[in-house]
Design a protein around this motif. Structure first.
Motif, PDB file in Angstrom:
ATOM      1  N   SER A 220       0.808  -1.212   0.000  1.00  0.00           N
ATOM      2  CA  SER A 220       0.000   0.000   0.000  1.00  0.00           C
ATOM      3  C   SER A 220       0.846   1.269   0.000  1.00  0.00           C
ATOM      4  CB  SER A 220      -0.921   0.007   1.220  1.00  0.00           C
ATOM      5  OG  SER A 220      -1.646   1.219   1.263  1.00  0.00           O
ATOM      6  N   ALA A 221       0.464   2.196  -0.857  1.00  0.00           N
ATOM      7  CA  ALA A 221       1.133   3.501  -0.877  1.00  0.00           C
ATOM      8  C   ALA A 221       0.901   4.249   0.430  1.00  0.00           C
ATOM      9  CB  ALA A 221       0.618   4.335  -2.052  1.00  0.00           C
ATOM     10  N   LYS A 222      -0.118   3.857   1.180  1.00  0.00           N
ATOM     11  CA  LYS A 222      -0.429   4.534   2.437  1.00  0.00           C
ATOM     12  C   LYS A 222       0.570   4.199   3.537  1.00  0.00           C
ATOM     13  CE  LYS A 222      -5.368   5.052   1.437  1.00  0.00           C
ATOM     14  NZ  LYS A 222      -5.289   4.684   0.029  1.00  0.00           N
ATOM     15  N   LYS A 223       1.494   3.296   3.261  1.00  0.00           N
ATOM     16  CA  LYS A 223       2.514   2.984   4.248  1.00  0.00           C
ATOM     17  C   LYS A 223       3.653   4.006   4.235  1.00  0.00           C
ATOM     18  CE  LYS A 223       5.602   0.020   1.537  1.00  0.00           C
ATOM     19  NZ  LYS A 223       6.858   0.698   1.860  1.00  0.00           N
ATOM     20  N   GLU A 224       3.692   4.827   3.182  1.00  0.00           N
ATOM     21  CA  GLU A 224       4.782   5.788   3.060  1.00  0.00           C
ATOM     22  C   GLU A 224       4.632   6.920   4.075  1.00  0.00           C
ATOM     23  OE1 GLU A 224       7.294   5.210   1.363  1.00  0.00           O
ATOM     24  OE2 GLU A 224       6.677   3.730  -0.126  1.00  0.00           O
ATOM     25  N   HIS A 225       5.758   7.544   4.417  1.00  0.00           N
ATOM     26  CA  HIS A 225       5.773   8.566   5.462  1.00  0.00           C
ATOM     27  C   HIS A 225       5.488   9.968   4.938  1.00  0.00           C
ATOM     28  CE1 HIS A 225       7.161   5.870   8.646  1.00  0.00           C
ATOM     29  NE2 HIS A 225       7.895   5.303   7.720  1.00  0.00           N
ATOM     30  N   THR A 226       5.497  10.160   3.615  1.00  0.00           N
ATOM     31  CA  THR A 226       5.194  11.469   3.039  1.00  0.00           C
ATOM     32  C   THR A 226       4.234  11.299   1.878  1.00  0.00           C
ATOM     33  OG1 THR A 226       6.990  11.464   1.411  1.00  0.00           O
ATOM     34  CG2 THR A 226       7.509  12.297   3.633  1.00  0.00           C
ATOM     35  N   LYS A 227       3.539  12.373   1.544  1.00  0.00           N
ATOM     36  CA  LYS A 227       2.594  12.314   0.430  1.00  0.00           C
ATOM     37  C   LYS A 227       3.316  12.106  -0.897  1.00  0.00           C
ATOM     38  CE  LYS A 227      -1.119  14.997   2.565  1.00  0.00           C
ATOM     39  NZ  LYS A 227      -1.991  16.178   2.476  1.00  0.00           N
TER      40      LYS A 227
ATOM     41  N   ALA B  62       2.273   4.686  -5.511  1.00  0.00           N
ATOM     42  CA  ALA B  62       1.034   4.376  -6.224  1.00  0.00           C
ATOM     43  C   ALA B  62       1.259   4.258  -7.725  1.00  0.00           C
ATOM     44  CB  ALA B  62      -0.023   5.440  -5.936  1.00  0.00           C
ATOM     45  N   LEU B  63       2.311   4.914  -8.227  1.00  0.00           N
ATOM     46  CA  LEU B  63       2.637   4.877  -9.656  1.00  0.00           C
ATOM     47  C   LEU B  63       3.595   3.736 -10.008  1.00  0.00           C
ATOM     48  CD1 LEU B  63       3.088   8.694 -10.366  1.00  0.00           C
ATOM     49  CD2 LEU B  63       1.200   7.235 -11.130  1.00  0.00           C
ATOM     50  N   PHE B  64       3.941   2.902  -9.016  1.00  0.00           N
ATOM     51  CA  PHE B  64       4.825   1.746  -9.236  1.00  0.00           C
ATOM     52  C   PHE B  64       6.188   2.171  -9.797  1.00  0.00           C
ATOM     53  CE2 PHE B  64       0.493   0.193  -9.401  1.00  0.00           C
ATOM     54  CZ  PHE B  64       0.545  -0.928  -8.580  1.00  0.00           C
ATOM     55  N   MET B  65       6.750   3.225  -9.209  1.00  0.00           N
ATOM     56  CA  MET B  65       8.034   3.725  -9.685  1.00  0.00           C
ATOM     57  C   MET B  65       9.193   2.787  -9.344  1.00  0.00           C
ATOM     58  SD  MET B  65       7.055   6.305 -11.296  1.00  0.00           S
ATOM     59  CE  MET B  65       8.627   7.028 -11.755  1.00  0.00           C
ATOM     60  N   GLU B  66       9.042   1.988  -8.282  1.00  0.00           N
ATOM     61  CA  GLU B  66      10.064   1.004  -7.950  1.00  0.00           C
ATOM     62  C   GLU B  66       9.863  -0.233  -8.822  1.00  0.00           C
ATOM     63  OE1 GLU B  66      12.578   1.220  -5.976  1.00  0.00           O
ATOM     64  OE2 GLU B  66      12.159   3.069  -4.873  1.00  0.00           O
ATOM     65  N   GLN B  67      10.942  -0.681  -9.483  1.00  0.00           N
ATOM     66  CA  GLN B  67      10.814  -1.779 -10.436  1.00  0.00           C
ATOM     67  C   GLN B  67      10.383  -3.082  -9.780  1.00  0.00           C
ATOM     68  OE1 GLN B  67      11.102  -1.141 -13.793  1.00  0.00           O
ATOM     69  NE2 GLN B  67      10.086  -3.137 -13.879  1.00  0.00           N
ATOM     70  N   TRP B  68      10.878  -3.350  -8.558  1.00  0.00           N
ATOM     71  CA  TRP B  68      10.488  -4.585  -7.879  1.00  0.00           C
ATOM     72  C   TRP B  68       8.992  -4.630  -7.637  1.00  0.00           C
ATOM     73  CZ3 TRP B  68       7.741  -4.402  -3.431  1.00  0.00           C
ATOM     74  CH2 TRP B  68       7.778  -3.202  -2.700  1.00  0.00           C
ATOM     75  N   HIS B  69       8.422  -3.451  -7.342  1.00  0.00           N
ATOM     76  CA  HIS B  69       6.997  -3.348  -7.068  1.00  0.00           C
ATOM     77  C   HIS B  69       6.189  -3.639  -8.338  1.00  0.00           C
ATOM     78  CE1 HIS B  69       3.566  -0.665  -5.272  1.00  0.00           C
ATOM     79  NE2 HIS B  69       3.309  -1.966  -5.152  1.00  0.00           N
ATOM     80  N   ALA B  70       6.608  -3.009  -9.435  1.00  0.00           N
ATOM     81  CA  ALA B  70       5.929  -3.242 -10.710  1.00  0.00           C
ATOM     82  C   ALA B  70       6.044  -4.703 -11.136  1.00  0.00           C
ATOM     83  CB  ALA B  70       6.524  -2.329 -11.782  1.00  0.00           C
ATOM     84  N   ASN B  71       7.233  -5.285 -10.968  1.00  0.00           N
ATOM     85  CA  ASN B  71       7.442  -6.675 -11.381  1.00  0.00           C
ATOM     86  C   ASN B  71       6.575  -7.645 -10.585  1.00  0.00           C
ATOM     87  OD1 ASN B  71       9.325  -5.901 -13.274  1.00  0.00           O
ATOM     88  ND2 ASN B  71      11.100  -6.329 -11.969  1.00  0.00           N
ATOM     89  N   GLU B  72       6.431  -7.377  -9.287  1.00  0.00           N
ATOM     90  CA  GLU B  72       5.608  -8.254  -8.442  1.00  0.00           C
ATOM     91  C   GLU B  72       4.161  -8.271  -8.914  1.00  0.00           C
ATOM     92  OE1 GLU B  72       3.803  -8.059  -3.960  1.00  0.00           O
ATOM     93  OE2 GLU B  72       5.963  -7.694  -4.157  1.00  0.00           O
ATOM     94  N   VAL B  73       3.634  -7.094  -9.248  1.00  0.00           N
ATOM     95  CA  VAL B  73       2.247  -7.011  -9.697  1.00  0.00           C
ATOM     96  C   VAL B  73       2.088  -7.611 -11.093  1.00  0.00           C
ATOM     97  CG1 VAL B  73       0.384  -5.418 -10.308  1.00  0.00           C
ATOM     98  CG2 VAL B  73       1.706  -5.059  -8.218  1.00  0.00           C
ATOM     99  N   LYS B  74       3.049  -7.383 -11.973  1.00  0.00           N
ATOM    100  CA  LYS B  74       3.005  -7.986 -13.306  1.00  0.00           C
ATOM    101  C   LYS B  74       2.901  -9.500 -13.215  1.00  0.00           C
ATOM    102  CE  LYS B  74       5.876  -4.587 -15.803  1.00  0.00           C
ATOM    103  NZ  LYS B  74       7.164  -4.438 -16.518  1.00  0.00           N
ATOM    104  N   LYS B  75       3.720 -10.075 -12.362  1.00  0.00           N
ATOM    105  CA  LYS B  75       3.723 -11.533 -12.203  1.00  0.00           C
ATOM    106  C   LYS B  75       2.370 -12.029 -11.681  1.00  0.00           C
ATOM    107  CE  LYS B  75       6.387 -15.304 -10.093  1.00  0.00           C
ATOM    108  NZ  LYS B  75       5.221 -16.027  -9.543  1.00  0.00           N
ATOM    109  N   ALA B  76       1.815 -11.319 -10.702  1.00  0.00           N
ATOM    110  CA  ALA B  76       0.538 -11.738 -10.120  1.00  0.00           C
ATOM    111  C   ALA B  76      -0.594 -11.646 -11.141  1.00  0.00           C
ATOM    112  CB  ALA B  76       0.221 -10.884  -8.895  1.00  0.00           C
ATOM    113  N   LEU B  77      -0.553 -10.653 -12.006  1.00  0.00           N
ATOM    114  CA  LEU B  77      -1.577 -10.532 -13.037  1.00  0.00           C
ATOM    115  C   LEU B  77      -1.606 -11.772 -13.932  1.00  0.00           C
ATOM    116  CD1 LEU B  77      -1.070  -6.804 -14.066  1.00  0.00           C
ATOM    117  CD2 LEU B  77      -3.100  -7.752 -12.972  1.00  0.00           C
ATOM    118  N   VAL B  78      -0.421 -12.307 -14.210  1.00  0.00           N
ATOM    119  CA  VAL B  78      -0.328 -13.519 -15.025  1.00  0.00           C
ATOM    120  C   VAL B  78      -0.702 -14.753 -14.208  1.00  0.00           C
ATOM    121  CG1 VAL B  78       1.235 -15.008 -16.327  1.00  0.00           C
ATOM    122  CG2 VAL B  78       1.431 -12.515 -16.526  1.00  0.00           C
TER     123      VAL B  78
END
Length: 270
Positions: free
Chosen positions: A47-54, A61-77
């Motif tokens: 969750s983006a709500k875990k971050e300490h700043t807006k 929320a924009l999946f700027m970290e590659q590990w984050h994007a990759n995890e979701v890509k894999k789950a979609l498949v």
């Protein structure tokens, strides 16, 4: 995979209505604030709500970290998502998320104004701005450690105040105050945490007994210290590691409190 968008300004009730809208348009997956949700369960992301700043929250929320994007890509498949609904505050935000996840072009845009009245959006905005409360469209126990702020309560108890037409288990949602809101926390009895930790530890093979447990709460979670007796002949390191993982995972699962530290002290062998 079909991709649709649910768009509305921040604090207008998108997350609250996302389950209903996704059902209406045949979406079996939802992207909301860094989480991939399907059938009321978080299946990937954090969750983006875990971050300490807006600012950090927006980047998350924009999946700027590659590990984050990759995890979701894999789950979609892996979960064979056929229709994905992306929540965003603007068309551009949704399109950025789709691009980061390598998704097809968004084929349909649904506006919050299409499904909520001005009065309902005003109520949602008041909850966000004046009370610092956010909605995550999953049952409270599904938040787990993906949210490092503090959940307040299941939203179902307030359902009649916001939308009386939803009356199914799929309507379960959770109200949270993100870390960056600085508007308070919640408490849960130490006895609850202790009971879960002792139960999970004593279920493990080669654990004789939990002799003592100490719980210390911090701003971002709990520290748990346990003194145990193990069965003679076991691998002490492997058994203690198994205890740590079981206690951490289940405390987070059943209370939504982050288990920041689990220390195991072996007092005796029997």
């Amino acid at each position: 995979m079909r991709v649709i968008a649910f768009v509305g300004s921040s604090g207008t009730g998108k997350s609250y209505r996302s389950v209903t809208v996704s059902d209406r348009y045949g979406a079996d997956g939802i992207i909301d604030d860094g989480l991939l949700i399907s059938h009321g369960k978080v299946i990937a992301g954090t969750s983006a709500k875990k971050e300490h700043t807006k600012i950090a929250s927006v980047k998350h929320a924009l999946f700027m970290e590659q590990w984050h994007a990759n995890e979701v890509k894999k789950a979609l498949v892996d979960y064979n998502i056929q229709c994905l609904m992306i929540l965003g505050t603007s068309d551009r935000m949704v399109e950025k998320i789709a691009a980061r996840l390598g998704l097809p072009k968004v084929e349909q845009y649904i506006r919050i104004e299409d499904v909520a009245t001005p009065k309902e959006m005003e109520m949602a905005h008041n909850m966000r701005v004046n009370q610092g409360k956010h909605v995550i469209p999953v049952p409270t126990f599904e938040i787990k450690k993906d949210f490092s702020g503090y959940f307040l309560h299941p939203l179902r108890r307030f359902q009649k105040n916001l939308d009386t037409e939803i009356d199914t288990a799929d309507a379960d949602k959770s109200i949270v105050r993100p870390t960056f809101s600085y508007m308070g926390d919640y408490t849960i009895s130490d006895n609850v945490i202790e009971s879960i930790a002792v139960y999970e530890a004593e279920r493990i093979e080669n654990v004789g007994k939990v002799q003592h447990i100490n719980i210390r709460k911090t701003k971002h979670g709990v520290h748990i210290d346990m003194t145990v007796t193990l069965i003679y002949g076991c691998n002490i390191y492997d058994t203690c590691r198994e205890i740590q993982l079981a206690v951490r995972d289940n405390v987070e699962k059943y209370t939504s409190i982050n288990a920041r530290r689990v220390h195991i002290f072996v007092r005796n062998l029997i």
